[in-house]
Design an enzyme around this catalytic site. Structure first.
Site, PDB file in Angstrom:
ATOM      1  N   HIS A  96       0.782  -1.162   0.140  1.00  0.00           N
ATOM      2  CA  HIS A  96      -0.141   0.045   0.159  1.00  0.00           C
ATOM      3  C   HIS A  96       0.772   1.424  -0.050  1.00  0.00           C
ATOM      4  O   HIS A  96       0.372   2.307  -0.030  1.00  0.00           O
ATOM      5  CB  HIS A  96      -1.110   0.049   1.178  1.00  0.00           C
ATOM      6  CG  HIS A  96      -2.317   0.650   0.874  1.00  0.00           C
ATOM      7  ND1 HIS A  96      -3.256   0.479   1.690  1.00  0.00           N
ATOM      8  CD2 HIS A  96      -2.767   1.247  -0.227  1.00  0.00           C
ATOM      9  CE1 HIS A  96      -4.444   0.963   0.982  1.00  0.00           C
ATOM     10  NE2 HIS A  96      -4.007   1.697   0.003  1.00  0.00           N
ATOM     11  N   ASP A 123     -10.066  -0.516   3.979  1.00  0.00           N
ATOM     12  CA  ASP A 123      -8.858  -1.040   4.644  1.00  0.00           C
ATOM     13  C   ASP A 123      -9.142  -1.297   5.802  1.00  0.00           C
ATOM     14  O   ASP A 123     -10.088  -0.834   6.436  1.00  0.00           O
ATOM     15  CB  ASP A 123      -7.704   0.173   4.558  1.00  0.00           C
ATOM     16  CG  ASP A 123      -6.251  -0.269   4.849  1.00  0.00           C
ATOM     17  OD1 ASP A 123      -6.014  -1.291   5.388  1.00  0.00           O
ATOM     18  OD2 ASP A 123      -5.282   0.134   4.230  1.00  0.00           O
ATOM     19  N   HIS A 125      -6.923  -0.761   8.037  1.00  0.00           N
ATOM     20  CA  HIS A 125      -5.732  -0.068   8.756  1.00  0.00           C
ATOM     21  C   HIS A 125      -6.079   1.298   8.408  1.00  0.00           C
ATOM     22  O   HIS A 125      -6.479   1.655   7.203  1.00  0.00           O
ATOM     23  CB  HIS A 125      -4.436  -0.475   8.515  1.00  0.00           C
ATOM     24  CG  HIS A 125      -4.195  -1.981   8.707  1.00  0.00           C
ATOM     25  ND1 HIS A 125      -4.268  -2.740   7.608  1.00  0.00           N
ATOM     26  CD2 HIS A 125      -3.689  -2.610   9.851  1.00  0.00           C
ATOM     27  CE1 HIS A 125      -4.053  -3.858   8.308  1.00  0.00           C
ATOM     28  NE2 HIS A 125      -3.742  -4.018   9.470  1.00  0.00           N
ATOM     29  N   ASP A 127      -3.481   3.573   8.253  1.00  0.00           N
ATOM     30  CA  ASP A 127      -2.154   3.944   7.279  1.00  0.00           C
ATOM     31  C   ASP A 127      -1.873   5.426   7.241  1.00  0.00           C
ATOM     32  O   ASP A 127      -1.483   6.082   6.596  1.00  0.00           O
ATOM     33  CB  ASP A 127      -2.392   3.559   5.541  1.00  0.00           C
ATOM     34  CG  ASP A 127      -2.461   2.220   5.700  1.00  0.00           C
ATOM     35  OD1 ASP A 127      -2.040   1.181   6.636  1.00  0.00           O
ATOM     36  OD2 ASP A 127      -2.993   1.474   4.585  1.00  0.00           O
ATOM     37  N   HIS A 140       3.922   1.003   4.174  1.00  0.00           N
ATOM     38  CA  HIS A 140       2.611   0.793   3.963  1.00  0.00           C
ATOM     39  C   HIS A 140       1.694   1.134   4.873  1.00  0.00           C
ATOM     40  O   HIS A 140       0.405   1.235   4.945  1.00  0.00           O
ATOM     41  CB  HIS A 140       2.340  -0.753   3.393  1.00  0.00           C
ATOM     42  CG  HIS A 140       2.391  -1.556   4.590  1.00  0.00           C
ATOM     43  ND1 HIS A 140       1.935  -2.858   4.205  1.00  0.00           N
ATOM     44  CD2 HIS A 140       3.108  -1.797   5.699  1.00  0.00           C
ATOM     45  CE1 HIS A 140       2.015  -3.566   5.323  1.00  0.00           C
ATOM     46  NE2 HIS A 140       2.548  -2.983   6.398  1.00  0.00           N
ATOM     47  N   ASP A 226      -7.519  -1.895  -0.166  1.00  0.00           N
ATOM     48  CA  ASP A 226      -6.391  -2.678   0.537  1.00  0.00           C
ATOM     49  C   ASP A 226      -7.253  -4.116   0.896  1.00  0.00           C
ATOM     50  O   ASP A 226      -8.297  -4.031   1.427  1.00  0.00           O
ATOM     51  CB  ASP A 226      -5.998  -2.119   1.768  1.00  0.00           C
ATOM     52  CG  ASP A 226      -5.085  -2.904   2.418  1.00  0.00           C
ATOM     53  OD1 ASP A 226      -4.921  -4.166   2.322  1.00  0.00           O
ATOM     54  OD2 ASP A 226      -4.310  -2.333   3.156  1.00  0.00           O
ATOM     55  N   ASP A 228      -6.852  -6.300   2.467  1.00  0.00           N
ATOM     56  CA  ASP A 228      -7.133  -6.881   4.055  1.00  0.00           C
ATOM     57  C   ASP A 228      -8.294  -6.173   4.699  1.00  0.00           C
ATOM     58  O   ASP A 228      -8.666  -6.301   5.758  1.00  0.00           O
ATOM     59  CB  ASP A 228      -5.959  -6.372   5.029  1.00  0.00           C
ATOM     60  CG  ASP A 228      -5.441  -5.291   5.297  1.00  0.00           C
ATOM     61  OD1 ASP A 228      -6.315  -4.205   5.222  1.00  0.00           O
ATOM     62  OD2 ASP A 228      -4.309  -4.801   5.251  1.00  0.00           O
ATOM     63  N   GLU A 271      -2.029  -4.962  -1.770  1.00  0.00           N
ATOM     64  CA  GLU A 271      -1.578  -5.953  -0.623  1.00  0.00           C
ATOM     65  C   GLU A 271      -1.925  -7.388  -0.637  1.00  0.00           C
ATOM     66  O   GLU A 271      -1.836  -7.995   0.164  1.00  0.00           O
ATOM     67  CB  GLU A 271      -2.370  -5.561   0.740  1.00  0.00           C
ATOM     68  CG  GLU A 271      -1.719  -4.192   1.636  1.00  0.00           C
ATOM     69  CD  GLU A 271      -0.416  -4.032   2.020  1.00  0.00           C
ATOM     70  OE1 GLU A 271       0.055  -5.143   2.456  1.00  0.00           O
ATOM     71  OE2 GLU A 271       0.133  -3.057   1.997  1.00  0.00           O
TER      72      GLU A 271
END
Ligand code: ARG
Ligand code: MN
Ligand code: MN
Ligand code: MN
Length: 302
Positions: A96, A123, A125, A127, A140, A226, A228, A271
């Site tokens: 990412h 995402d 996260h 980030d 990332h 992303d 995830d 990712e």
């Protein structure tokens, strides 16, 4: 609009090897053919080249900063060239950190065209780490902060001026892992975050209505997906899985509601790590979701 696939086979911003194989995993899962079958004019530009992963420890809070900068400079140029050519760039990641290069280019192009850029950050996260607070040094975990002007000059000024975007332009969905100091930063900078608790309480429909509110004909939507974002039970092929993620039906709704706006102008798919996957199932799911982003739905709607 016509689409260009840009492979960005890098894991220099990640903590696991293998995200560099993401672009080919997406190709093998049939991304290009799926879009062609939907009537999209697709050109696959192949993979960008960049430095290898030295796999070294953080230096002043960053791992592989020079390599991250080199990859992102190359991607920024490629992304901008496709936008100038009237084509929608789709970034096949790669980790990412590449959102810095892609979104810096998109932001510059929007500024020149007088378009309003909105970033949807799908995402687990946020980030939004900086070198001072990162638990890992992995870049990332920092792209949103860098884009908002928090980070090393080499990344925040990739496109010349900093910041590339304002935090208010970013709307994050699916968030469920934010580091302690990172929480303070996203609060301080007022990033619009729809975390899993919000989604549980409001439902995905209302969440997306909020994240997409105010979009109009002059909006350029950049979707930074992303993988995830998805629950690990359906998307195991990522390096930083976090339980409690978005399920299959919610993910389809997210993509279909974005498609309904008709305003998506650029997309990162990041990712994906086929070394951690189950027979490329996560790449196949990502392709399935991209079809929805491009308007695939069960019934005809108006
Ligand atoms: N917050 C963690 C870190 O900064 C994980 C970041 C994961 N980011 C990602 N794009 N998968 O190290
Ligand atoms: Mn993530
Ligand atoms: Mn907003
Ligand atoms: Mn991410």
């Amino acid at each position: 609009s016509p689409v260009s696939l840009i492979g960005v086979p890098t894991d220099v911003g990640a903590g696991h090897r293998g995200a560099g194989l993401g672009p080919d995993a997406l190709r093998i899962a049939g991304l290009g053919d799926a879009l062609t079958a939907r009537g999209v004019d697709v050109r696959d530009l192949g993979n960008l080249a960049g430095p290898r992963n030295p796999w070294t420890a953080p230096v002043q809070g960053y791992r592989h900063l020079d390599e991250v900068v080199a990859w992102n400079r190359a991607l920024m140029e490629a992304t901008y060239a496709e936008l100038q050519a009237g084509r929608m760039p789709i970034m096949l990641g790669g980790d990412h950190c590449l959102g810095i290069g892609s979104i810096t280019a998109v932001a510059r192009w929007c500024r020149e065209q007088g378009k309003d850029l909105r970033v949807l950050w799908l995402d687990a996260h946020s980030d939004f780490n900086t070198s001072e607070v990162t638990p890992s040094g992995n870049v990332h975990g920092m792209p949103v902060a860098c884009l908002c002007g928090l980070g090393p000059d080499a990344l925040t000024r990739l496109g010349g001026d900093a910041p590339a975007i304002r935090p208010q332009q970013v709307h994050q969905i699916g968030i469920r892992s934010v580091d302690q100091e990172e929480k303070r930063l996203i609060k301080q900078h007022q990033v619009d975050v729809y975390d899993m608790r919000y989604i549980d309480e409001a439902g995905m429909k209302r969440t997306m209505e909020a994240a997409l509110a105010g979009i109009d004909a002059n909006t350029h939507l950049h979707v930074s997906f992303d993988v995830d974002f998805l629950d690990p039970s359906i998307a195991p092929g990522v390096g930083t899985t976090v339980p409690g993620g978005v399920n299959y039906r919610e993910a389809q709704l997210v993509m279909e509601m974005i498609a309904d706006t008709g305003r998506m102008g650029s997309l990162d798919i990041v990712e994906l790590n086929p070394l951690l996957d189950n027979r490329n199932a996560t790449a196949e799911l990502a392709v399935d979701l991209v079809e929805s982003l491009f308007g695939k739905s069960t019934l005809m709607r108006d």
